[in-house]
Design a protein around this motif. Structure first.
Motif, PDB file in Angstrom:
ATOM      1  N   LYS A  65     -36.412  53.907 -10.325  1.00 39.08           N
ATOM      2  CA  LYS A  65     -35.309  54.315  -9.462  1.00 39.08           C
ATOM      3  C   LYS A  65     -34.794  53.106  -8.698  1.00 39.08           C
ATOM      4  O   LYS A  65     -35.584  52.247  -8.309  1.00 39.08           O
ATOM      5  CB  LYS A  65     -35.782  55.364  -8.449  1.00 39.08           C
ATOM      6  CG  LYS A  65     -35.922  56.710  -9.059  1.00 39.08           C
ATOM      7  CD  LYS A  65     -36.209  57.752  -8.040  1.00 39.08           C
ATOM      8  CE  LYS A  65     -36.314  59.044  -8.803  1.00 39.08           C
ATOM      9  NZ  LYS A  65     -36.653  60.182  -8.110  1.00 39.08           N
ATOM     10  N   ARG A 155     -28.552  59.555 -13.531  1.00 37.96           N
ATOM     11  CA  ARG A 155     -27.793  60.308 -12.531  1.00 37.96           C
ATOM     12  C   ARG A 155     -27.647  59.455 -11.271  1.00 37.96           C
ATOM     13  O   ARG A 155     -28.634  58.952 -10.738  1.00 37.96           O
ATOM     14  CB  ARG A 155     -28.505  61.628 -12.220  1.00 37.96           C
ATOM     15  CG  ARG A 155     -28.295  62.666 -13.295  1.00 37.96           C
ATOM     16  CD  ARG A 155     -29.492  63.526 -13.460  1.00 37.96           C
ATOM     17  NE  ARG A 155     -30.688  62.724 -13.789  1.00 37.96           N
ATOM     18  CZ  ARG A 155     -31.904  63.223 -13.851  1.00 37.96           C
ATOM     19  NH1 ARG A 155     -32.109  64.483 -13.620  1.00 37.96           N
ATOM     20  NH2 ARG A 155     -32.932  62.441 -14.142  1.00 37.96           N
ATOM     21  N   ILE A 157     -26.145  59.009  -7.402  1.00 32.90           N
ATOM     22  CA  ILE A 157     -25.708  59.720  -6.195  1.00 32.90           C
ATOM     23  C   ILE A 157     -25.113  58.677  -5.253  1.00 32.90           C
ATOM     24  O   ILE A 157     -25.622  57.554  -5.155  1.00 32.90           O
ATOM     25  CB  ILE A 157     -26.894  60.432  -5.512  1.00 32.90           C
ATOM     26  CG1 ILE A 157     -27.394  61.539  -6.426  1.00 32.90           C
ATOM     27  CG2 ILE A 157     -26.483  60.995  -4.171  1.00 32.90           C
ATOM     28  CD1 ILE A 157     -28.517  62.335  -5.838  1.00 32.90           C
ATOM     29  N   ASP A 205     -34.290  64.390  -8.757  1.00 31.15           N
ATOM     30  CA  ASP A 205     -33.306  64.529  -9.835  1.00 31.15           C
ATOM     31  C   ASP A 205     -32.244  63.422  -9.821  1.00 31.15           C
ATOM     32  O   ASP A 205     -31.101  63.661 -10.115  1.00 31.15           O
ATOM     33  CB  ASP A 205     -32.621  65.891  -9.740  1.00 31.15           C
ATOM     34  CG  ASP A 205     -31.931  66.085  -8.411  1.00 31.15           C
ATOM     35  OD1 ASP A 205     -32.246  65.327  -7.459  1.00 31.15           O
ATOM     36  OD2 ASP A 205     -31.074  66.973  -8.309  1.00 31.15           O
ATOM     37  N   TRP A 206     -32.591  62.209  -9.445  1.00 36.03           N
ATOM     38  CA  TRP A 206     -31.601  61.126  -9.494  1.00 36.03           C
ATOM     39  C   TRP A 206     -32.283  59.818  -9.896  1.00 36.03           C
ATOM     40  O   TRP A 206     -33.494  59.683  -9.795  1.00 36.03           O
ATOM     41  CB  TRP A 206     -30.899  60.958  -8.151  1.00 36.03           C
ATOM     42  CG  TRP A 206     -31.828  60.822  -6.965  1.00 36.03           C
ATOM     43  CD1 TRP A 206     -32.311  61.824  -6.202  1.00 36.03           C
ATOM     44  CD2 TRP A 206     -32.395  59.617  -6.453  1.00 36.03           C
ATOM     45  NE1 TRP A 206     -33.149  61.346  -5.238  1.00 36.03           N
ATOM     46  CE2 TRP A 206     -33.205  59.969  -5.363  1.00 36.03           C
ATOM     47  CE3 TRP A 206     -32.298  58.276  -6.784  1.00 36.03           C
ATOM     48  CZ2 TRP A 206     -33.921  59.042  -4.625  1.00 36.03           C
ATOM     49  CZ3 TRP A 206     -33.008  57.352  -6.059  1.00 36.03           C
ATOM     50  CH2 TRP A 206     -33.813  57.742  -4.972  1.00 36.03           C
ATOM     51  N   LEU A 209     -29.347  55.642  -6.319  1.00 31.35           N
ATOM     52  CA  LEU A 209     -28.773  56.148  -5.072  1.00 31.35           C
ATOM     53  C   LEU A 209     -28.057  54.992  -4.388  1.00 31.35           C
ATOM     54  O   LEU A 209     -28.630  53.928  -4.194  1.00 31.35           O
ATOM     55  CB  LEU A 209     -29.889  56.702  -4.168  1.00 31.35           C
ATOM     56  CG  LEU A 209     -29.468  57.095  -2.753  1.00 31.35           C
ATOM     57  CD1 LEU A 209     -28.495  58.255  -2.784  1.00 31.35           C
ATOM     58  CD2 LEU A 209     -30.692  57.484  -1.926  1.00 31.35           C
TER      59      LEU A 209
END
Lengths: 982, 268
Positions: A65, A155, A157, A205-206, A209
């Motif tokens: 991430k 994904r 955000i 769920d990402w 960011l």
């Protein structure tokens, strides 16, 4: 063809605007690299000598991430300097513990948010024109990191500045935008970002960011980098960083791959608090990469390394296992990958250099000669050898050493490639530039050549247009130019603007150029035919020049010459202040001479000394009044009075230049612009700081009353009422948006956008303008009264004053007041009594207009542009009115002075040719700097400061010329009505 | 034609040698030199002879001024430690303006280009002196005000600005005071277009204009970002004024010599 000089000037300026537009189109190429649709190319396979490598896929991601925490206007010393130690303890702790790689990322000018976001996400260097597009961000079509991430099914955000949402409208699975144009708020913008953080950090769920915090930038704009508000804001940012990092650490225990947290700034902050230019403070931003994957030894906290901002895109792409964006010019930040195995490291570097060399091939015709490309080829070969050894299972010291050597080669190659690509950014469309420059130059020469005739008594002259347009020269020129056009367009490798337009238009441009050339040649021959008889006249007239004429001539020349130095462009306000001060002193001298030493004194000195002064003066006065029957009513009234008021008025006249000088000195302290002394405290900052709201309220109130007092003398009764109500509306508007306090409103009410109040004012502005136009039409139809026309013009002027009062920054209302005051004083005591001719009055108006442009706080820098004016009374961004309002608010000074010139000259109805003279002079004096500047910029196009200093000035000049053209056309329309009458 | 030998001039020159003070001996010698140089020209027509002699005198006086200004840049370094024009600019300003003032006063007192016809009392002389001092001070204040209006900081660097005003008045007002006396009417007369009545008036016009223009031009380098020590306020302006003054001193005799045919002065 016989033309009035006004019409001729207006035509010339309009054509010149076209020329400048073509030049600008060539100077600012809109898209440097053809924006081809992103077609996924297979990743370059690993090079191998002989045996083929089995690794053709992209390397896997290093991080699971990624959180990008972008703090707007985060300057490097806010993190690495003493402020960082004081206010960002957790960040400091991370750096000391060795969890973070710290860099100083250098942003390329223009240091404005949108181009910086583009640079961070695409790795390319956006052109200067992106600044202009910044106010209306279009979708980013270039290959970029977010698009790659979306294509790879990650994904993303986003929370923060809504510029991102405009750039990437469909890329985020979840977003919340905050607007960046509402500057006085620096708490809520950040709270709106942080409030999502708790829930998002808990979720799984990402993958990416992005947080964009605007508060720091707003504080900078309001109070500068040394304000007391900076510390708490940095503390808040540090707290958020801590929260994110701790939550990431807690998650990492169950995850296989580490997380990455990036803290960066998009641009820095100048000492005045703004940004946009290229000072060190604006360009250096911190870049911190924090991850548990980085384990450095504790204690050896090295000073941060200098890298490019564009390097982040490539690094993040590699970190996330994505292909590097196609147009990225950055190289991987090597420390991020240095913990990986040698094979992976080499693979990453290879991918990056393949991408860079592809970009080089697309953009440079002679790419094989480029040292970076040659280095890349060498290292690729070495890499292949290394892979061969590696695959053969050789696992000795030799392999490691060879690997290190290859690594070093790659890093060098990357550096050189990156450098030579960054240089490629400034690609000019020379052909369009030349064509534009030629048109502009021809027009200026034409104007200069026709000056003596245009300023003669009847203000009309013969333009040898029809005869020259059918001459042999004309056809020859058209033929030659068309041939040149065809040759250039067929041989050019890059697309250029003039080749992309239809051939009919291109031929039209060629015909225009050759027609102008023929006219110039015809005019020249004409002047040379007449040169012998007029030579003596010329010599006689040049000795008759007054000091004022000389000053005007040398001032204009000096200003044009000063445009060649970047410092003089940065500090152009100083030039203008200096010139108008000298002008005022010269006027003071003239007034003085006019009073104490009459014309007779110059000749009969001895007599003069013996005769009593008073008696002489009285006599002279009487003479003057006999000579000058056209002076205004006020003047006549005073002349009929007794001696005492005359003496009184004489002293007022003597004092008036000094009064103007003092006004200018006061205005100077209001806004400190430029670069060198921009950090000095000015009165404007003192007023706008939140502690001095009461003072600002009082000042605003006084200024509005003064504006009314100064304006109402010339209003019709209807517009007088409208003006009063409108000014009241302006105050209400300022109270509504929280700039000033109403006397009965003690507590701080919630701030609104003041839309109703602003629209209330707009109604009155339109009403006054409408009354003015109605009067003008009436004067044209009825032919009865000249005074109706001047009344109409004054009404239009007053309407614009009201609009200016609404749009100016809160502390700038005194500028408007002083402008009106100086205009009134100059009219009453200087222009009318001293009987300056139209040309002199015009040039004085132009100089004052320019000085007021800078008195408003403008400079030749994009950063001082007040975009908030474009949002007054509008719910959201609507392009046309916002553009109009912004341009008007920026050029209030020049526009108001120009309209005042028109009204002044038309209310003095004695001189029929005055307005055409004025229009001609105005056109001439605006076009000389533009054409000189265009030549300068063309020759300085590889100057170091071309993007930070010269290009903004070019844009300002272009817009100024456009406004001049509009004003000249307006002049002509007014003058035509005058011509119909007799 | 009678050979003109202005004996009184010579005796005057001899008298000057006896002026007390060592430093003034140089000056006196120079003056003597001026007088001797002017002698051979006395063998022409009286009008043109007067003019040529005057021009000659003017030229040597001006050369003396220029040399003394140049001397102020390095003579004080023998007496003062770490003196330089740029670093200890204010000291130099003081020394230069003092020097120019003294030389102007002394030279004009000795050369006496406009000898006043009427004998005046001591009281009258003192009042003239006092008046001149007041005028000089007022002109300093006026220059200061104009400089501030041009954008110099109002409160900080006040001393620098004031010294700039002082040196500017030394270059402009002081010669006027010396030549014309505290007489505003005469000043106005000289500074109108055709108001000069002698070559001294012409040279006054030229030096005054050139020092003001020099100061004006001296402001131009300030905004440049070269970061040179002479760009600091007010060094470039004072240097500009000084160079302008020196240029004016050089130009005025040359210009007068060139235009000596056209210059016809009405006798007063």
């Amino acid at each position: 063809m016989r033309l009035g000089s006004g019409v001729f000037a207006a035509c010339c300026v309009v054509i010149q605007v076209l020329g400048v537009a073509v030049f600008l189109r060539g100077f600012f190429p809109v898209s440097l690299r053809p924006v081809s649709q992103v077609q996924p190319q297979p990743p370059a396979p690993e090079p191998a000598a002989g045996t083929s490598s089995n690794w053709t896929q992209l390397p896997p991601a290093i991080f699971r991430k990624v959180i990008i925490m972008l703090v707007d206007a985060l300057r490097d010393d806010f993190v690495f300097g003493s402020k960082g130690v004081q206010f960002m303890p957790y960040t400091k702790y991370l750096m000391e513990k060795g969890f973070a790689h710290n860099f100083i990322a250098e942003a390329k000018p223009p240091t404005v948010t949108m181009p910086r976001i583009k640079a961070l996400m695409t790795g390319s260097i956006p052109g200067f024109i992106d600044v202009v597009m910044n106010f209306n961000s279009p979708v980013l079509l270039e290959d970029n990191l977010i698009g790659q991430a979306k294509a790879a099914g990650k994904r993303v955000i986003f929370y923060g500045d809504d510029t991102w949402i405009k750039l990437f409208p469909k890329h985020f699975v979840e977003y919340d935008g905050t607007t960046s144009f509402f500057v006085p708020d620096f708490k809520e913008v950040d709270d709106n970002v942080t409030r999502h953080l708790d829930t998002v950090l808990k979720r799984e769920d990402w993958d990416i960011l992005i947080l964009h915090y605007l508060g720091l930038d707003h504080i900078g704009h309001l109070t500068g980098p040394h304000s007391s508000l900076i510390g708490p804001k940095l503390k808040e940012m540090d707290y958020i960083l801590k929260k994110i990092h701790i939550s990431l650490l807690s998650k990492e225990k169950e995850a296989s791959l580490p997380h990455l947290l990036v803290l960066c700034g998009d641009h820095g902050m100048s000492e005045a608090g703004g940004h946009g230019a290229s000072s060190v403070e604006e360009v250096s931003t911190p870049l911190l990469l924090i991850s548990s994957a980085f384990h450095r030894k504790m204690g050896n906290l090295q000073p941060p390394k200098h890298v490019q901002q564009t390097d982040l895109a490539a690094t993040l792409a590699v970190g996330l296992g994505l292909p590097i964006p196609k147009n990225s010019v950055g190289s991987i930040l090597y420390p991020v990958v240095e913990k990986r195995t040698m094979r992976e490291q080499l693979r990453f570097l290879h991918l990056n250099s393949v991408q860079l060399s592809r970009l080089l091939q697309e953009n440079v015709p002679m790419y094989e000669k480029d040292p970076g490309f040659q280095q890349f080829k060498v290292s690729e070969k070495l890499h292949g050898n290394w892979i061969k050894l590696y695959l053969e299972g050789n696992n000795s010291e030799v392999l490691l050493n060879l690997g290190k050597k290859v690594l070093k080669q790659y890093l060098d190659a990357l550096k050189t490639l990156s450098m030579s690509l960054s240089k490629q950014v400034a690609q000019y469309d020379m052909y369009s530039m030349m064509v534009g420059a030629i048109i502009v130059l021809e027009i200026t020469i034409l104007l200069l050549l026709s000056t003596p005739k245009a300023l003669c008594q009847n203000a009309a002259f013969e333009i040898p247009l029809s005869s020259s347009s059918f001459s042999l020269l004309f056809y020859l020129m058209v033929l030659i130019l068309s041939a040149v056009h065809v040759i250039i367009c067929t041989s050019a490798e890059r697309t250029c603007f003039l080749c992309s337009i239809s051939w009919l238009m291109a031929v039209g441009v060629m015909m225009l150029i050759s027609a102008l050339l023929c006219v110039i040649v015809a005019l020249l021959t004409k002047t040379f035919e007449n040169v012998r008889p007029s030579a003596q006249n010329l010599a006689a007239s040049s000795s008759g020049w007054s000091e004022l004429d000389l000053l005007i001539l040398f001032g204009t020349l000096g200003h044009v010459l000063s445009l060649g130095a970047s410092s003089f462009i940065e500090e152009e306000h100083q030039t203008w202040y200096f010139l108008i001060n000298t002008l005022c002193l010269a006027l003071g001298h003239e007034v003085f001479r006019n009073h104490f030493l009459g014309k007779d004194l110059d000749h009969n000195l001895a007599v003069e000394q013996n005769i009593k002064k008073n008696a002489k003066n009285v006599l002279q006065y009487k003479n003057d009044y006999v000579d000058v029957p056209e002076t205004s009513k006020i003047y006549k009234a005073s002349s009929s009075m007794e001696l005492l008021p005359k003496v009184y008025e004489k002293w007022l006249q003597l004092a008036s230049p000094w009064f103007i000088l003092i006004c200018c000195r006061l205005l100077r302290t209001l806004n400190q612009t430029g670069v060198q002394w921009a950090h000095r405290l000015d009165f404007g900052h003192w007023l706008t700081s939140s502690d001095h709201k009461i003072e600002l309220s009082v000042l605003t109130c006084l200024s509005l009353i003064m504006i009314f007092v100064l304006v109402q003398r010339r209003c019709s009764s209807v517009s007088k009422v409208a003006m009063a109500l409108g000014l009241l509306g302006v105050f209400c508007y300022r109270a509504a948006i929280g700039n000033v306090l109403l006397p009965w409103q003690r507590d701080r009410k919630s701030i609104s956008k003041g839309i109703i109040e602003a629209r209330f004012v707009y109604v009155f502005v339109l009403g006054i303008l409408f009354t003015g136009i109605k009067d003008l039409l009436k004067s044209q139809i009825i032919f009865a009264d000249v005074s109706i026309k001047s009344l109409g013009l004054w009404d239009i002027y007053n309407g614009l004053v009201l609009l200016a009062a609404l749009l100016l920054r809160p502390h700038n209302l005194p500028v408007l007041v002083f402008s009106l005051l100086i205009q009134a004083v100059m009219t009453k005591f200087i222009w009318k009594p001293l009987k300056h001719d139209a040309a002199q009055v015009t040039i004085m108006h132009y100089w004052f207009g320019q000085a007021f442009f800078y008195f408003q706080g403008n400079s030749n820098n994009i950063a001082t542009l007040d975009i908030s004016a474009g949002f007054v009374g509008l719910e959201s961004f609507i392009e046309v009115p916002a553009l109009f309002l912004t341009v008007f608010a920026t050029y209030i000074g020049p526009i108001l002075w120009a309209i005042h010139l028109l009204s002044f000259l038309s209310s003095e109805n004695n001189r029929s040719s005055a307005i055409s003279h004025a229009s001609f002079c105005y056109a001439l004096i605006c076009s000389i700097p533009v054409s000189a500047y265009i030549i300068l910029v063309t020759s300085l196009r590889y100057h170091l400061f071309i993007w930070s200093v010269f290009s903004p000035k070019l844009l300002y000049e272009g817009v100024h010329l456009f406004i001049t053209a509009t004003i000249c056309v307006f002049f002509i329309v007014m003058d035509q009505t005058n011509l119909i009458k007799p | 034609m009678k050979i003109l030998r202005p004996k009184d001039v010579k005796t005057k020159g001899m008298r000057q040698i006896n002026v007390r003070g060592g430093s003034q001996r140089v000056l006196a010698l120079c003056l003597l030199f001026v007088h001797f140089e002017s002698l051979p020209y006395g063998e022409r027509l009286q009008g043109s002879t007067m003019k040529d002699a005057d021009i000659k005198r003017l030229f040597y006086v001006h050369i003396f001024c220029i040399v003394s200004i140049i001397l102020t840049t390095f003579i004080p370094s023998f007496f003062l430690e770490d003196f330089s024009v740029l670093e200890t600019h204010l000291t130099w300003l003081c020394i230069c303006s003092m020097c120019v003032a003294i030389i102007n006063v002394v030279l004009y007192l000795q050369v006496k280009p406009n000898p006043s016809s009427k004998r005046s009392s001591i009281f009258h002389k003192i009042s003239r002196l006092l008046k001149s001092c007041v005028y000089f001070f007022i002109s300093c204040l006026l220059f200061h005000a104009i400089i501030v209006l041009y954008g110099a900081p109002l409160i900080e660097l006040m001393l620098e600005t004031f010294l700039f005003a002082v040196i500017l008045s030394t270059f402009t007002t002081l010669p006027c005071l010396c030549l014309l006396g505290p007489n505003i009417k005469a000043w106005l007369r000289v500074f109108t277009r055709n108001g000069a009545t002698s070559i001294w008036d012409n040279s006054l016009q030229i030096t005054t204009m050139s020092s003001v223009i020099g100061a004006w031009l001296g402001a131009f380098p300030i905004p440049l970002d070269w970061e040179r020590p002479w760009q600091v306020w007010p060094i470039s302006c004072t240097l500009g004024a000084t160079f302008g003054y020196m240029a004016g001193l050089l130009i005025s005799p040359v210009w007068i010599y060139r235009n000596r045919k056209q210059l016809t002065y009405k006798s007063r």
